[in-house]
Design an enzyme around this catalytic site. Structure first.
Site, PDB file in Angstrom:
ATOM      1  N   TYR A  61      -7.776   3.040   6.133  1.00 58.61           N
ATOM      2  CA  TYR A  61      -6.984   3.530   7.259  1.00 58.61           C
ATOM      3  C   TYR A  61      -7.714   4.642   8.007  1.00 58.61           C
ATOM      4  O   TYR A  61      -8.051   5.676   7.433  1.00 58.61           O
ATOM      5  CB  TYR A  61      -5.613   4.012   6.798  1.00 58.61           C
ATOM      6  CG  TYR A  61      -4.670   2.904   6.385  1.00 58.61           C
ATOM      7  CD1 TYR A  61      -4.943   1.570   6.677  1.00 58.61           C
ATOM      8  CD2 TYR A  61      -3.487   3.188   5.711  1.00 58.61           C
ATOM      9  CE1 TYR A  61      -4.079   0.552   6.305  1.00 58.61           C
ATOM     10  CE2 TYR A  61      -2.604   2.171   5.330  1.00 58.61           C
ATOM     11  CZ  TYR A  61      -2.916   0.858   5.633  1.00 58.61           C
ATOM     12  OH  TYR A  61      -2.039  -0.142   5.260  1.00 58.61           O
ATOM     13  N   SER A 162      -1.074  -6.710  -2.320  1.00 54.31           N
ATOM     14  CA  SER A 162      -0.623  -6.810  -0.933  1.00 54.31           C
ATOM     15  C   SER A 162      -0.973  -8.192  -0.414  1.00 54.31           C
ATOM     16  O   SER A 162      -2.094  -8.677  -0.622  1.00 54.31           O
ATOM     17  CB  SER A 162      -1.320  -5.732  -0.093  1.00 54.31           C
ATOM     18  OG  SER A 162      -1.052  -5.900   1.278  1.00 54.31           O
TER      19      SER A 162
END
Length: 324
Positions: A61, A162
């Site tokens: 990120y 995920s």
């Protein structure tokens, strides 16, 4: 409402998660600014005010800046670390001198990624580590060994995934011997293949689906926490005005009507609809906007009080066609 799977495991009772993908500004190597740190601090404060005590990260990120900034926020708030749950993800690599953008579940990459995450956050352990999207070249023995080493060292307390299906989750569990506690998937009023099992919506359009193997039911049976990324559908039903179809416009009008009648926010209606599902889905709210975060705080109440008829009204409207 019944307890969430993470609550049953004694990990957290935070019904929502603040996603920190936007912390740090642009996805480049530009320096972190004091304004970016202040924006993150305001977002964290708003989350805590809204009852959110769980925070979601990933090593990629804003190229690591999101975790670094969150670490600065933690430093400015002594004692906060012990009151919150921190989750991060690894396994995605950007294009570099070694090769193109790719996935990497090698033992070496997983272990080194966790060390980098902990260093940037300035903490000694992660509450949860997620493997970030499937790696076609995954060697399950390596993944299993990396998971066991991280647990034994105390660097990671729990593990999850995920964007994975049932077979992928079972394979990882078989070789690690450690239960997975989270699966983070895209689920929202605007993304319905998790309800339609990939038949009516996605497969009809020739698109792949993570849900074709009954992943929702598997996670419910094994008490794996389902987390929803992009649960607000990028704001399409809460004010963005960026409608791709007539059914999105009609559904946004219905959300607005329900919010007005219930004297709440549109965000709380959209999230409440998602959280009303028996899987006890945990939304990951990906915004740095403090006002929008606070607009989500009534979602739990809306989920608890949403009738079956109200839920189906939103579902049928968003599908754009009647149920059989």
């Amino acid at each position: 409402m019944r307890n969430m799977p993470l609550e049953k495991r004694g990990i957290t009772n935070s019904r929502m998660v603040l996603g920190c993908m936007g912390f740090g500004g642009d996805w480049d190597n530009s320096p972190i600014t004091s304004e970016q740190v202040l924006l993150a601090e305001k977002a964290v404060n708003a989350a805590l005010e809204a009852g959110i005590t769980m925070f979601d990260h990933a090593d990629i990120y804003t190229r690591g800046k999101a975790e670094t900034i969150f670490g600065k926020v933690l430093q400015s708030k002594p004692g906060l670390r012990e009151k919150i749950v921190i989750q991060s993800k690894c396994g995605i690599r950007f294009q570099d001198e070694m090769g193109p953008g790719r996935y990497d579940f090698s033992k070496q990459h997983i272990l080194s990624s966790v060390d980098g995450i902990l260093s940037r956050l300035g903490i000694e352990y992660l509450d949860i580590l997620l493997l970030h999207r499937p790696d076609p070249l995954m060697e399950p023995e390596e993944v299993g060994e990396a998971i066991r080493l991280l647990e034994e060292s105390g660097k990671v307390r729990s593990f999850g995934v995920s964007n994975m299906n049932v077979g992928q989750m079972k394979l990882i569990h078989t070789y690690s011997g450690i239960p997975l506690v989270v699966n983070q998937l895209e689920m929202s009023l605007g993304k319905l293949d998790w309800l339609d099992q990939g038949i009516h919506v996605n497969q009809a359009a020739g698109m792949a689906s993570h849900f074709a193997e009954g992943v929702i039911e598997h996670c419910m049976r094994k008490e794996i926490q389902l987390q929803a990324w992009s649960p607000l559908a990028r704001g399409v039903f809460t004010g963005s005005g960026a409608f791709s179809t007539e059914q999105e416009k009609v559904t946004a009008e219905l959300v607005d009507k329900m919010a007005s009648e219930k004297e709440t926010t549109k965000e709380s209606i959209v999230l409440g609809w998602l959280m009303r599902h028996p899987a006890r889905i945990q939304p990951v709210i990906g915004t740095t906007n403090s006002e929008r975060i606070l607009n989500c705080r009534d979602a739990v109440n809306q989920a608890e009080n949403m009738t079956r008829e109200e839920w189906y009204s939103l579902y049928v409207s968003a599908r754009g066609k009647r149920l059989p």
